[in-house]
Design a protein around this motif. Structure first.
Motif, PDB file in Angstrom:
ATOM      1  N   PHE A 124       0.862  -1.192   0.029  1.00  0.00           N
ATOM      2  CA  PHE A 124      -0.067  -0.152  -0.096  1.00  0.00           C
ATOM      3  C   PHE A 124       0.735   1.403  -0.025  1.00  0.00           C
ATOM      4  O   PHE A 124       0.567   2.205  -0.607  1.00  0.00           O
ATOM      5  CB  PHE A 124      -1.053  -0.062   1.160  1.00  0.00           C
ATOM      6  CG  PHE A 124      -1.767   1.187   1.254  1.00  0.00           C
ATOM      7  CD1 PHE A 124      -2.975   1.409   0.447  1.00  0.00           C
ATOM      8  CD2 PHE A 124      -1.524   2.232   2.266  1.00  0.00           C
ATOM      9  CE1 PHE A 124      -3.740   2.474   0.395  1.00  0.00           C
ATOM     10  CE2 PHE A 124      -2.458   3.346   2.116  1.00  0.00           C
ATOM     11  CZ  PHE A 124      -3.368   3.435   1.204  1.00  0.00           C
ATOM     12  N   VAL A 128       1.151   4.386  -2.612  1.00  0.00           N
ATOM     13  CA  VAL A 128       0.950   5.789  -2.378  1.00  0.00           C
ATOM     14  C   VAL A 128       2.111   6.502  -3.103  1.00  0.00           C
ATOM     15  O   VAL A 128       1.945   7.687  -3.596  1.00  0.00           O
ATOM     16  CB  VAL A 128       0.885   5.892  -0.722  1.00  0.00           C
ATOM     17  CG1 VAL A 128       0.785   7.165  -0.461  1.00  0.00           C
ATOM     18  CG2 VAL A 128      -0.193   5.410  -0.170  1.00  0.00           C
ATOM     19  N   LEU A 130       4.068   5.762  -5.356  1.00  0.00           N
ATOM     20  CA  LEU A 130       3.929   5.649  -6.815  1.00  0.00           C
ATOM     21  C   LEU A 130       2.962   6.807  -7.462  1.00  0.00           C
ATOM     22  O   LEU A 130       3.250   7.267  -8.523  1.00  0.00           O
ATOM     23  CB  LEU A 130       3.744   4.401  -7.606  1.00  0.00           C
ATOM     24  CG  LEU A 130       4.618   3.388  -7.326  1.00  0.00           C
ATOM     25  CD1 LEU A 130       4.157   1.992  -7.988  1.00  0.00           C
ATOM     26  CD2 LEU A 130       5.604   3.782  -8.386  1.00  0.00           C
ATOM     27  N   SER A 131       1.902   7.203  -6.648  1.00  0.00           N
ATOM     28  CA  SER A 131       1.008   8.083  -7.142  1.00  0.00           C
ATOM     29  C   SER A 131       1.452   9.565  -6.914  1.00  0.00           C
ATOM     30  O   SER A 131       0.698  10.374  -7.234  1.00  0.00           O
ATOM     31  CB  SER A 131      -0.536   7.795  -6.424  1.00  0.00           C
ATOM     32  OG  SER A 131      -0.402   7.955  -5.100  1.00  0.00           O
ATOM     33  N   LEU A 132       2.569   9.706  -6.513  1.00  0.00           N
ATOM     34  CA  LEU A 132       3.235  11.124  -6.304  1.00  0.00           C
ATOM     35  C   LEU A 132       4.374  11.111  -7.136  1.00  0.00           C
ATOM     36  O   LEU A 132       5.368  11.037  -6.828  1.00  0.00           O
ATOM     37  CB  LEU A 132       3.512  11.228  -4.789  1.00  0.00           C
ATOM     38  CG  LEU A 132       2.705  11.962  -3.750  1.00  0.00           C
ATOM     39  CD1 LEU A 132       3.613  12.571  -2.676  1.00  0.00           C
ATOM     40  CD2 LEU A 132       2.113  13.475  -4.325  1.00  0.00           C
ATOM     41  N   PRO A 133       4.153  11.907  -8.246  1.00  0.00           N
ATOM     42  CA  PRO A 133       5.517  11.954  -9.095  1.00  0.00           C
ATOM     43  C   PRO A 133       6.500  12.975  -8.464  1.00  0.00           C
ATOM     44  O   PRO A 133       5.842  13.930  -7.639  1.00  0.00           O
ATOM     45  CB  PRO A 133       4.813  12.722 -10.408  1.00  0.00           C
ATOM     46  CG  PRO A 133       3.312  13.095 -10.127  1.00  0.00           C
ATOM     47  CD  PRO A 133       2.959  12.473  -8.926  1.00  0.00           C
ATOM     48  N   LEU A 135       8.117  15.322  -9.605  1.00  0.00           N
ATOM     49  CA  LEU A 135       7.962  16.833  -9.884  1.00  0.00           C
ATOM     50  C   LEU A 135       7.089  17.582  -9.068  1.00  0.00           C
ATOM     51  O   LEU A 135       7.310  18.774  -8.449  1.00  0.00           O
ATOM     52  CB  LEU A 135       7.364  16.892 -11.261  1.00  0.00           C
ATOM     53  CG  LEU A 135       8.288  16.975 -12.347  1.00  0.00           C
ATOM     54  CD1 LEU A 135       7.396  16.990 -13.986  1.00  0.00           C
ATOM     55  CD2 LEU A 135       9.112  18.306 -12.262  1.00  0.00           C
ATOM     56  N   LEU A 136       5.842  16.898  -8.538  1.00  0.00           N
ATOM     57  CA  LEU A 136       4.764  17.248  -7.432  1.00  0.00           C
ATOM     58  C   LEU A 136       5.615  17.483  -6.374  1.00  0.00           C
ATOM     59  O   LEU A 136       5.546  18.864  -5.514  1.00  0.00           O
ATOM     60  CB  LEU A 136       3.811  16.740  -7.554  1.00  0.00           C
ATOM     61  CG  LEU A 136       2.774  16.757  -8.555  1.00  0.00           C
ATOM     62  CD1 LEU A 136       1.567  15.922  -8.091  1.00  0.00           C
ATOM     63  CD2 LEU A 136       2.398  18.098  -8.858  1.00  0.00           C
ATOM     64  N   LEU A 139       7.987  20.236  -6.234  1.00  0.00           N
ATOM     65  CA  LEU A 139       7.249  21.587  -6.241  1.00  0.00           C
ATOM     66  C   LEU A 139       6.510  22.134  -4.992  1.00  0.00           C
ATOM     67  O   LEU A 139       6.683  23.294  -4.466  1.00  0.00           O
ATOM     68  CB  LEU A 139       6.016  21.412  -7.207  1.00  0.00           C
ATOM     69  CG  LEU A 139       5.474  22.679  -7.908  1.00  0.00           C
ATOM     70  CD1 LEU A 139       6.324  23.523  -8.882  1.00  0.00           C
ATOM     71  CD2 LEU A 139       4.024  22.401  -8.558  1.00  0.00           C
ATOM     72  N   ALA A 140       6.320  20.917  -4.373  1.00  0.00           N
ATOM     73  CA  ALA A 140       5.663  21.302  -2.928  1.00  0.00           C
ATOM     74  C   ALA A 140       6.706  21.606  -1.975  1.00  0.00           C
ATOM     75  O   ALA A 140       6.535  22.276  -1.161  1.00  0.00           O
ATOM     76  CB  ALA A 140       4.816  19.991  -2.598  1.00  0.00           C
ATOM     77  N   VAL A 141       7.786  21.139  -1.797  1.00  0.00           N
ATOM     78  CA  VAL A 141       8.859  21.112  -0.899  1.00  0.00           C
ATOM     79  C   VAL A 141       9.745  22.482  -1.177  1.00  0.00           C
ATOM     80  O   VAL A 141      10.195  22.989  -0.322  1.00  0.00           O
ATOM     81  CB  VAL A 141       9.684  19.771  -0.913  1.00  0.00           C
ATOM     82  CG1 VAL A 141      10.833  20.063   0.175  1.00  0.00           C
ATOM     83  CG2 VAL A 141       8.946  18.762  -0.315  1.00  0.00           C
ATOM     84  N   ALA A 233      16.566  14.391 -13.996  1.00  0.00           N
ATOM     85  CA  ALA A 233      15.743  15.126 -13.230  1.00  0.00           C
ATOM     86  C   ALA A 233      16.264  16.460 -12.359  1.00  0.00           C
ATOM     87  O   ALA A 233      15.538  17.539 -12.386  1.00  0.00           O
ATOM     88  CB  ALA A 233      15.041  14.024 -11.933  1.00  0.00           C
ATOM     89  N   LEU A 237      14.742  20.047 -12.940  1.00  0.00           N
ATOM     90  CA  LEU A 237      14.038  20.946 -11.687  1.00  0.00           C
ATOM     91  C   LEU A 237      14.648  22.179 -11.749  1.00  0.00           C
ATOM     92  O   LEU A 237      14.166  22.977 -11.285  1.00  0.00           O
ATOM     93  CB  LEU A 237      14.435  19.976 -10.527  1.00  0.00           C
ATOM     94  CG  LEU A 237      13.380  18.813 -10.202  1.00  0.00           C
ATOM     95  CD1 LEU A 237      13.451  18.150  -9.027  1.00  0.00           C
ATOM     96  CD2 LEU A 237      11.897  19.392 -10.453  1.00  0.00           C
TER      97      LEU A 237
END
Lengths: 299, 331
Positions: A124, A128, A130-133, A135-136, A139-141, A233, A237
């Motif tokens: 699981f 989880v 794997l569903s967060l690329p 790049l995102l 971008l968030a951090v 990457a 970035l």
């Protein structure tokens, strides 16, 4: 190894990669050899009224004082930036790849060997992540790190460096973990593992002495294909402005050089060629390693 | 089947809640003081900072703030800040303090641009990838096959953004072969402007992403053409075209669907490079812009919406997979 050695493309790519590694390792020595320095530009003396450099390309001939010219606006030396850019790129890529691989191996081994609820929890968690690329995540951090350390530029430099490595690690281990888990699930039913368990070999020894040596091929292949992905990457970035801050990076130079592509092409070409040659060489080498290990994939 | 879908949906919602908590934690614990991000540097008095903290609800405990934040998903919220109050209609993911608008609606207005880039790009890479893959598989071992395989290996090795950047600089700015790129609404500005502005981004996405489709469909097609039922179909005297299209292709298309679903979700979530390089005013560019302005609510909304796309696409792909390939049983 024999198959790899007879592959001409692989040999050429390996040579190129070795050259880049040498450049990265000896960047301080090379900059001193050329007599250039990182971030030593002085806009008032090194650039003219149009903010173009007063020596070297694009308006003046070649000069040994700045073999790749100076950057417009800042007057920083391009060669020094480029050499240290290679260092940044390969340092981030190798540290992240090593840790991502280690984490992938460990988690894959644990998930595959334990089965049951632990395996389900780990699967699981893998889904989880794997569903967060990446790049995102980056971008968030990125803005948080900048906000937190904006008043301390010395720390900001290392904070962005390590936060980038951290992001690349936590978004890079899942594929290998899945692969290893699958391998373990099929290997653990084989006779030699059963025999080891009957003989009372401790679990840790089964994992690392019996299972791991059988999974060298997928690990090496995954490592050699993750490395170029992370070089790509990192440069990407920093091109987007969410990579490392305060130290030379090819992506950053590309971002700064885009407006000058027709007036000062050399400024743009140096980092573009750096990224291009390194990533293509690493990728083709990775493909060659995969082909060498897996007789099923034929070119 | 029904039970499987319900379970996948529940798991998807769980993933999204986990992501939303992570995003919330990053933004509200990460910086020393989130209120600082909203305070203009030159006029930031301690009193003003206190006011901001109170108005943003930052002086309340974190779980309460999280519930307040998530309540925007079910109802409209009313946010007050610095004497002005802003209505944040449903669905509300916060208010951008740089633009003073609901971030969800700000991003949603830019969704058509992002969707156009992703959908057009997807059509291009599917067409290029599938055709070249099938073409190569049918002529396995010939020069044409080798040329396609090595070209796709090489293009696959080049970082996408370099390819796109150089194409933009030379084909649009240098030679002017393509019109200036950007998003024009097909309804307001006409379809020609719409296609003209996006033609090069679509083509570049098509070329860069097609390589793995070419490789996958070639591999799957080579396997399928060696199957017994293909030999049977040929022996029956069916036309080669029918054998390839009706028999072999159906088996070869299955792995392509999986990677396509994921690629499309990632495209929707992250056309960052495409939008940045070609100057398309989509969601990705809004997200990057928010990073420059440290507009935290905007960034968290962008991250959440993108994660939602990926989770939904994952579920859709798994369901489609079982429809296309009857061997896959969902239990």
């Amino acid at each position: 190894m024999g198959r790899l050695r007879s592959d001409k493309v692989a040999i050429v790519c390996a040579a190129i990669v070795v050259i880049f590694i040498l450049i990265a390792v000896f960047a301080p020595l090379l900059t001193r050899l050329f007599g250039v320095e990182v971030r030593a530009g002085d806009p008032s003396t090194d650039t003219d009224i149009f903010n173009f450099p007063v020596i070297g390309p694009p308006d003046h001939g070649f000069t040994w004082k700045a073999p790749l010219g100076l950057a417009p606006d800042t007057g920083d030396d391009n060669l020094a930036e480029w050499l240290y850019g290679a260092r940044t790129s390969l340092m981030i890529a190798s540290i992240s790849t090593v840790f991502a691989t280690l984490i992938g191996i460990t988690i894959g081994l644990v998930a595959g060997f334990s089965r049951g609820w632990l395996d389900r929890v780990i699967s699981f968690v893998i889904d989880v992540f794997l569903s967060l690329p990446f790049l995102l995540a980056a971008l968030a951090v990125a803005p948080i790190i900048v906000l937190r350390f904006s008043d301390r530029p010395g720390l900001l430099k290392w904070a962005t460096f390590f936060s980038l490595i951290f992001i690349l690690i936590i978004t890079g281990w899942m594929q290998l973990a899945r692969l290893i888990r699958g391998e373990v699930l099929s290997l653990r039913e084989r006779e030699f593992i059963q025999a080891a368990r009957v003989m009372g070999v401790p679990t840790r020894q089964i994992l690392f002495k019996e299972l791991l040596p059988n999974m060298v091929a997928p690990i090496v292949v995954s490592f050699s294909l993750t490395l170029p992905a992370i070089v790509t990457a990192e440069a990407g970035l920093s091109y987007l402005g969410i990579g490392v801050i305060g130290q030379p990076s090819w992506g950053q130079t590309v971002l700064k050089a885009v407006p000058y592509f027709d007036t000062y092409p050399l400024y743009l070409y140096a980092p573009v060629l750096g990224i291009f040659v390194l990533v293509v060489a690493l990728n083709l080498l990775g493909d060659a390693i995969r082909d060498a290990f897996d007789p099923k994939t034929r070119r | 089947m029904f039970g499987y879908i319900v379970r996948r949906l529940i798991a998807g919602v769980l993933v999204l809640i986990a992501v939303s908590m992570m995003v919330f934690a990053i933004f509200f614990y990460g910086p020393n003081d989130p209120a600082l991000a909203y305070c203009p540097e030159s006029r930031c008095t301690p009193q003003r900072l206190d006011n901001l903290r109170h108005n943003l609800g930052l002086d309340r405990p974190a779980p309460q703030q999280y519930v307040e934040y998530m309540s925007g998903l079910v109802k409209s919220r009313h946010i007050e800040s610095g004497g002005i109050s802003i209505d944040c209609n449903w669905p509300c993911l916060g208010v951008s303090f740089k633009y003073r608008v609901s971030v969800f609606h700000y991003l949603w207005d830019r969704f058509p641009a992002t969707f156009s880039v992703a959908a057009g790009g997807a059509i291009c890479f599917l067409i290029i990838g599938l055709f070249s893959g099938i073409f190569a598989a049918r002529r396995r071992g010939t020069m044409a096959d080798k040329a396609i395989v090595s070209t796709s290996l090489f293009i696959n090795a080049i970082p996408y953004y370099l390819l796109a950047l150089l194409a933009y600089l030379y084909l649009v700015q240098g030679l002017g072969l393509f019109p200036e790129t950007g998003y024009h609404s097909p309804f307001k500005d006409g379809p020609f402007k719409f296609v003209g502005g996006l033609a090069l981004p679509w083509l570049m996405l098509g070329i860069a992403y097609s390589t793995q489709y070419a490789r996958f469909s070639r591999g799957a097609m080579v396997d399928a053409l060696n199957e017994d039922y293909v030999r049977t179909a040929r022996a029956k005297g069916l036309m080669e075209r029918v054998v390839v299209r009706r028999h072999a292709l159906r088996a070869a298309i299955v792995p392509v669907v999986t990677i396509f679903g994921l690629d499309f979700a990632y495209l929707l979530a992250g056309t960052l490079f495409t939008e940045k390089i070609f100057g398309i005013q989509g969601m990705g560019l809004a997200g990057l812009d928010a990073v420059q302005r440290t507009d935290l609510p905007m960034i968290s909304a962008y991250t959440l919406i993108s994660a939602a796309f990926i989770v939904v696409a994952n579920i859709v792909v798994d369901i489609l997979y079982s429809v296309i390939d009857p061997r896959v049983r969902l239990a």
